[in-house]
Design a protein around this motif. Structure first.
Motif, PDB file in Angstrom:
ATOM      1  N   ALA A   1       0.820  -1.216   0.000  1.00 29.43           N
ATOM      2  CA  ALA A   1       0.000   0.000   0.000  1.00 29.43           C
ATOM      3  C   ALA A   1       0.852   1.264   0.000  1.00 29.43           C
ATOM      4  CB  ALA A   1      -0.936  -0.005   1.209  1.00 29.43           C
ATOM      5  N   SER A   2       2.106   1.176   0.444  1.00 27.55           N
ATOM      6  CA  SER A   2       2.978   2.354   0.494  1.00 27.55           C
ATOM      7  C   SER A   2       3.373   2.854  -0.891  1.00 27.55           C
ATOM      8  CB  SER A   2       4.233   2.041   1.315  1.00 27.55           C
ATOM      9  OG  SER A   2       4.958   0.995   0.708  1.00 27.55           O
TER      10      SER A   2
ATOM     11  N   SER B   1       1.798   4.239  -3.494  1.00 33.02           N
ATOM     12  CA  SER B   1       0.621   4.906  -4.045  1.00 33.02           C
ATOM     13  C   SER B   1       0.964   5.551  -5.384  1.00 33.02           C
ATOM     14  CB  SER B   1       0.139   5.991  -3.077  1.00 33.02           C
ATOM     15  OG  SER B   1       1.104   7.034  -3.019  1.00 33.02           O
ATOM     16  N   LYS B   2      -0.061   5.912  -6.125  1.00 31.46           N
ATOM     17  CA  LYS B   2       0.129   6.597  -7.403  1.00 31.46           C
ATOM     18  C   LYS B   2       0.957   7.854  -7.212  1.00 31.46           C
ATOM     19  CE  LYS B   2      -2.283   9.197 -10.943  1.00 31.46           C
ATOM     20  NZ  LYS B   2      -3.497   9.901 -11.265  1.00 31.46           N
TER      21      LYS B   2
ATOM     22  N   LYS C   1       3.132   8.627  -4.832  1.00 26.83           N
ATOM     23  CA  LYS C   1       4.516   8.315  -4.489  1.00 26.83           C
ATOM     24  C   LYS C   1       5.282   7.896  -5.739  1.00 26.83           C
ATOM     25  CE  LYS C   1       7.506   5.511  -1.576  1.00 26.83           C
ATOM     26  NZ  LYS C   1       7.607   4.533  -0.514  1.00 26.83           N
TER      27      LYS C   1
ATOM     28  N   ASN D   1      -4.431   5.184 -11.879  1.00 25.34           N
ATOM     29  CA  ASN D   1      -3.977   4.180 -10.905  1.00 25.34           C
ATOM     30  C   ASN D   1      -3.488   2.937 -11.630  1.00 25.34           C
ATOM     31  OD1 ASN D   1      -4.461   5.704  -8.614  1.00 25.34           O
ATOM     32  ND2 ASN D   1      -6.592   5.032  -8.479  1.00 25.34           N
TER      33      ASN D   1
END
Length: 133
Positions: A5-6, A8-9, A11, A30
């Protein structure tokens, strides 16, 4: 297995923006990222808004725990659209390949840092990528 989950789009976009002026954020969604490079101007004598360029583009798509990429080469036309085309002039193709190889190395290094897998699509164009990329 999906990506953590870390990742992300936002990031990933931040990381991709650090690679240079290639990522086109407005075309990213995404799990899908679009990059391109206007490597060689076809005719600098025409008005800037009507210029066409030889270049490459990359579509990068999240597939489970990896990212699958597809490079294409062609013409960025005066309407702002990419068209697959062969580049006949050797010096133009050489310059285009050079920019693509440099970008691919930075992309690959970034993926290694993130501990993510970068995999070519079955139908991506074949370029000589640098050793270790």
């Amino acid at each position: 297995m999906a990506l953590p989950a870390s990742y992300s789009k936002n990031k990933l976009l931040k990381r991709f923006s650090a690679l240079g002026p290639y990522v086109r954020e407005l075309k990213c969604e995404n799990g899908y990222f679009f990059f391109d490079c206007l490597a060689v101007c076809v005719n600098a004598k025409v008005a800037p808004e009507k210029r066409e360029f030889w270049g490459w583009w990359l579509e990068l798509e999240e597939k489970g725990n990896e990212f699958v990429y597809k490079y294409q080469i062609g013409l960025f036309d005066k309407h702002g659209e990419w068209r697959v085309m062969n580049i006949k002039k050797a010096s133009d193709l050489e310059h285009l390949e050079s920019t693509l190889q440099a970008f691919h190395k930075r992309l690959n290094d970034s993926f290694n840092t993130l501990k993510l897998t970068l995999t070519p699509s079955e139908n991506t164009i074949a370029f000589q990528t640098p050793v270790g990329a």
